[in-house]
Design an enzyme around this catalytic site. Sequence first.
Site, short mmCIF file in Angstrom:
data_model
loop_
_atom_site.label_atom_id
_atom_site.label_comp_id
_atom_site.label_asym_id
_atom_site.label_seq_id
_atom_site.Cartn_x
_atom_site.Cartn_y
_atom_site.Cartn_z
N GLY A 268 2.69 6.32 -3.54
CA GLY A 268 4.00 5.24 -3.43
C GLY A 268 3.51 3.99 -4.03
O GLY A 268 4.11 3.36 -4.79
N GLU A 271 -2.62 -1.26 -2.68
CA GLU A 271 -2.67 -2.40 -1.91
C GLU A 271 -3.66 -3.44 -2.65
O GLU A 271 -4.36 -4.31 -1.97
CB GLU A 271 -2.63 -2.54 -0.44
CG GLU A 271 -4.21 -1.85 -0.16
CD GLU A 271 -4.10 -0.56 0.33
OE1 GLU A 271 -3.28 0.29 -0.13
OE2 GLU A 271 -4.86 -0.11 1.04
N GLU A 305 2.46 -2.61 1.62
CA GLU A 305 1.37 -2.65 0.83
C GLU A 305 1.15 -4.37 1.21
O GLU A 305 -0.43 -4.70 1.15
CB GLU A 305 1.66 -2.72 -0.77
CG GLU A 305 2.08 -1.13 -1.01
CD GLU A 305 1.24 -0.13 -0.51
OE1 GLU A 305 -0.14 -0.44 -0.34
OE2 GLU A 305 1.73 0.90 -0.18
ZN LIG Z 1 -1.07 2.21 2.99
#
Ligand SMILES: [Zn+2]
Length: 882
Positions: A268, A271, A305
């Site tokens: 997805g 970070e 994130e």
């Molecule tokens: Zn995560």
Amino acid sequence: MRTDTPTVIGLDDYRPSDHLADTIHLDILLHPTATRIVAETAFRPNPAGRPGAPLVLDGDELRLCGIELDGQPLPAEAFEASPQGLTVLAPPQRPFRLRVVTEVDPTANTKLMGLYRSGGIYCTQCEADGFRRITYALDRPDVLSVYTTRIEADESEAPTLLGNGNPGEAGAIPGTGRHFAIWHDPFPKPGYLFAVVGGRLGKVSKPFTTMSGRPVEIAVHVEPGKEPRAEYALDALERSMRWDEEVFAREYDLDVFNVVAVSDFNMGAMENKGLNIFNDKYVLASPETATDSDYANIEAVIAHEYFHNWTGNRITCRDWFQLCLKEGLTVFRDQEFSSDQRSRAVHRIGEVRTLRARQFTEDAGPLAHPVRPNQFREINNFYTATVYEKGAEIVRMLKTLLGEADFAAGMTRFFETCDGTAATVEDFLDAFAAVSGRDLSDFARWYVQSGTPVVTVRTEYDPAQARYRIDLTQETPPTPGQAEKGPLVLPVALGLVSPTGAAIAADCADLRPDGVHVMAGSRASLIFENVRERPVPSLFRGFSAPVKLRLDLGDDDLLALLEHDSDPFNRWQAAQMVAMRLLVGQATSESGTPVEASLLRLALALGRVLVVESERDPAFAALLLSLPSETEIAQEIGSDVDPDAVHRAWLAARGTIGTVLAADLAAIRAATEPDGAYSPDAASAGRRALRNVALDLLASADPAFGEREADRQLAAAGNMTDRLAALAVLSRIPGDTRERALARFAEDFAGEPLVLDKWFGIQAAIPEPGTLDRIHGLTSHPAFSFTNPNRVRALVGSLALANPTQFHRADGAGYAFLADIVLMLNGSNPQVAARLLTAFSTWRTVEPGRRANAESQLKRIAREQNLSPDVSDIVARSLSEA
Ligand SMILES: [Zn+2]
């Protein structure tokens, strides 16, 4: 490609690194096919490591171009190098600098791990083991380094150059057409959080002032021309940053925060410190191209994130077994954020539906594992619903157990004591034990025991004594590698409800004032005194523990909860339980329809509730009208499942509810006609959800009417939510109208890959025998590509996960198709291949004919030479007996 049998890594094998890497200076010379990386690392022996140990650096498909130690070329006999690693045999027993030059081909990198190109943009993905695909490194989360990165590229190809941390010197390199930018990240971090981006990008940005008054520039970078579609993500980012200050007192710590959207991405989003890289699906949104759920997902993933900046980055994981420490906790934080931004009750129901569909399924099959696994062969296969979603449930239970104040104090203590470290689950729990004075060792079993506990409830009312008794027992079925299970600490939030809706005040010595009973053993009995009428128990309010509940309540009691409980989650849950009983009965009985009367009662009760709820909270009303999914029904049946029978039961129940409630649903549609411009806010989205559920049920009852109404909505729709809902309804009604609508949609959105993903997905989910041929045809559609994970998930993933009758076709063609795709992607993108393969995890629960077909496809995959570690791990576990 790695062809070796992956070795098993165990939690107990952990030992500290023999060396530390205090600083890393990287010089990255971007080139489409030959990017050169010069890495100069300041190493020193780790006092906690083995003295005199060789320096063993990880690599993956690397080409070594040069190596120097303290400025001197390292003689060939002093090191061993292969694409998979670099060992300095007798490194100095003092601090030293190692300069390593490697070269990689970003264009050829189809695995999308390490440095690769997506639509002409250079980007990186280093979690879990991607940094070693850029340079040789101590690529483990407990080795933290301060990074300085110089990025150089052709200015025409990559005018934007981004790295972790804060921007430093930048400029043109005269006479070369190239330019550079230097980024410095003052916060020590593991290699998995490293990132660079280079490309032609547009951006939206705004200033943000932190709680202590520090100015930050926050920005979202997208393909030029798509800037307006990044505004919502930027807004969500700003709200996330403010929320983390207000709720967790966490402040952002760099001068800039950049988000970059790329189209080829395995997960997805990621970070990376100060430079989050996103799958563009979780950034780009406009009313014309994104649905309400897209907007909600963007808000959640942006928040997730961002929140990692503290839970994941400032405090990282000691080793990958602790993945839930950052993921479970951060999912909990993003769930809380979304609940504060939207309707808490509605959001909670959504979380639980996801948990049941994905995590309960995982827990019930061959891939079941603890939230903190104790061994793995391929860490990429542990980014699972168990680690993420069940991990979040554990944090939520901890909060319920300790109460608001102690939970908040524990979080503060965790932030203070673990900041700057690579921590463990024990460190996390210790913080809460310290502030609350409680022994959490029994609670910790949630992290190490796999499987979903089943709680069975018996109730008894004694009118003479005005006494009510609830007996609870818990049991967790065996899972692979764990035959014996112990009892778990369960916070049971509960209350008593009168069947007529009146309030019941009752005394129970074992209930906390907040209505929670903490069940620590395998049995518990709760005695309520002064109960003047027979009550209905409302148990596990708000889904206070992730358990399966077996209640001894009849439909009338459950329908009383639906109508009168004060807990919205349990109202929804009661309707689901009644529906589930009917659906399971219908799907497993050989005779006709013995459940019609019960279904009628459920429909009428829903109709009564709708009168109020469709006005008060339309999103909640929409959820009340949503039956359990076919996946949930199959899971409830548990063995010898016939997906066709489940589908028939599901269709019939929807038809009945649609028929009984036809007038109410039509009234809802009339009352929710869109007025004014589209807004993605929760209230407007709720009205659209209810309106579209009504259409869906009306179409189930009367397909001819549904076809006309959906076609009308499709023509009039001013936003993607209403358009897609109408197309989904049409997709299940065979005929020319459907085919025309599908063709028109493809024309209208020809240049919109993310919208075409929805179109691929809808067609792959059509529950008809012709669907597999349709999917075959769509693989040659010009907008489809096997190299883009979003496209593959939209088409193949939708078949495997959203179309039970066609994936589980009795003739095995669905299984064979998926196996073909897995084998095709095994070499080019093993992560995506392994993820698709997990669709087979329910294979032992289907009826014998299908089971044999599934097994033969799994064995076919297992026999293949050159299986990636990712695929070989999943296939071996799927086939294992225990
Ligand atoms: Zn995560």
